[in-house]
Design an enzyme around this catalytic site. Sequence first.
Site, mmCIF file in Angstrom:
data_model
loop_
_atom_site.group_PDB
_atom_site.id
_atom_site.type_symbol
_atom_site.label_atom_id
_atom_site.label_comp_id
_atom_site.label_asym_id
_atom_site.label_seq_id
_atom_site.Cartn_x
_atom_site.Cartn_y
_atom_site.Cartn_z
ATOM 1 C CG HIS A 188 4.014 -6.502 1.211
ATOM 2 N ND1 HIS A 188 3.387 -5.856 0.182
ATOM 3 C CD2 HIS A 188 3.114 -7.368 1.710
ATOM 4 C CE1 HIS A 188 2.151 -6.311 0.079
ATOM 5 N NE2 HIS A 188 1.960 -7.238 0.977
HETATM 6 N N1 UDP Z 1 -1.876 0.688 -0.228
HETATM 7 C C1 UDP Z 1 -1.897 1.906 0.420
HETATM 8 N N2 UDP Z 1 -0.702 2.501 0.731
HETATM 9 C C2 UDP Z 1 0.499 1.976 0.397
HETATM 10 C C3 UDP Z 1 0.502 0.717 -0.292
HETATM 11 C C4 UDP Z 1 -0.703 0.096 -0.566
HETATM 12 O O1 UDP Z 1 -2.963 2.436 0.712
HETATM 13 O O2 UDP Z 1 1.534 2.569 0.698
HETATM 14 C C5 UDP Z 1 -3.174 0.016 -0.508
HETATM 15 C C6 UDP Z 1 -3.426 -0.337 -1.947
HETATM 16 O O3 UDP Z 1 -4.014 0.735 -2.632
HETATM 17 C C7 UDP Z 1 -4.364 -1.522 -1.834
HETATM 18 C C8 UDP Z 1 -3.915 -2.193 -0.559
HETATM 19 O O4 UDP Z 1 -3.158 -1.219 0.173
HETATM 20 O O5 UDP Z 1 -5.701 -1.098 -1.696
HETATM 21 C C9 UDP Z 1 -3.052 -3.386 -0.887
HETATM 22 O O6 UDP Z 1 -2.496 -3.884 0.256
HETATM 23 P P1 UDP Z 1 -1.219 -4.825 0.301
HETATM 24 O O7 UDP Z 1 -0.383 -4.584 -0.876
HETATM 25 O O8 UDP Z 1 -0.624 -4.647 1.646
HETATM 26 O O9 UDP Z 1 -1.863 -6.269 0.305
HETATM 27 P P2 UDP Z 1 -2.130 -7.407 -0.759
HETATM 28 O O10 UDP Z 1 -3.196 -6.885 -1.689
HETATM 29 O O11 UDP Z 1 -0.856 -7.745 -1.420
HETATM 30 O O12 UDP Z 1 -2.624 -8.540 0.070
#
Ligand code: UDP
Length: 359
Positions: free
Chosen positions: A203
Amino acid sequence: MRILTVIGNRPQFVKAAAVSRLLRKRHEEVLVHTGQHYDDELSQVFFEELGVPAPDRRLGAGGGSNTEQTARILGLLEGVLLQTAPDLVLVYGDTNSTLAGALAAAQAGMPVAHVEAGMRSFDRTMPEELNRVVVDHASLLLLCSTETAVANLRREAVVGQAHLVGDVMADVSIAFRPIAAERSSALADLGLLEGGYLLATAHRAGNVDEAERLARLVELLESLPLPTVLPLHPRTAARLEATGLRGRLEAAPRVRLTPPMGYLDFMHLEMHARAILTDSGGVQKEAYLLGVPCVTLRESTEWTETVEAGWNTLVGLDRDAALRALGRPVPAAARPELYGGGRASERVCDAIDAYTARG
Ligand code: UDP
């Protein structure tokens, strides 16, 4: 002490799940949800599953460009900060909510504590990197997940105090593992076998906003050798629709599109995947903690230790590099404990106590 915490998107709900519970044993917390993520699938489910306390204020500031959103949150927070007069403002990570929270507090003369301070990808084209740098320089208490982060802050000569506390997302990952194993039936629901599938998420703006990059992502996903579950982030879903690429992914024989998942189902799928492909920061860490090989769909990462330990490979959107990475054997050596062993939130609260006690 009164601590005002600003959260607004999915990974921040996970981080707050670790910290808010402990913080409330020692302090009064005012939890502000900016509304950056507002769909139930990206917001409400995390409050329910992880026991994040209900927000005291909801700003409803979702939508728009990064600048519009940051400006809206900034404007709305000013009033909340004046009304609630917190002793400290706590922000997490690297989002528009983090930036607006830190700036609004600093401009109101309130001390800012930043959890996940000092992370750097050194890629200034990422909106998140700009947010991290600005927030770190506006914060007085810098709570770092890794030694690398502490070293980054030292090099930048930030004015705040840096503390190595570990990673609060790791606390949640460790605590919820048995719960996910017990409660989730995601594997059976999707008809998957342990170790017999790949889990993918994507994303980041740099991967999905431009049609040409998005097409490369789709080609990469189509070429993967095992069934691949792809819970679609709304941003990615919207871009796939807009570019007409969604149909191609739907037609790909091994790709399984699903809505974004709740934490427990997603963790259950992470635990049993043969490997994880992702451009998420949080998911790279979680893969490491679970001992699942990670292929990162970016050219850089803030979580460099996972790469150095041999569990994470950076491939950008290079399909052949991704396929080669998937063929690599997992490292034989034991995984070093990188993220605080599940006690980061305790150390965050201790650092806040020490800071506020000094007045
Ligand atoms: N996550 C979730 N469901 C999903 C995809 C991700 O619960 O379908 C959780 C994942 O386990 C992690 C968090 O969302 O704890 C990560 O979020 P994201 O990838 O949106 O953000 P980033 O870490 O890239 O900022």
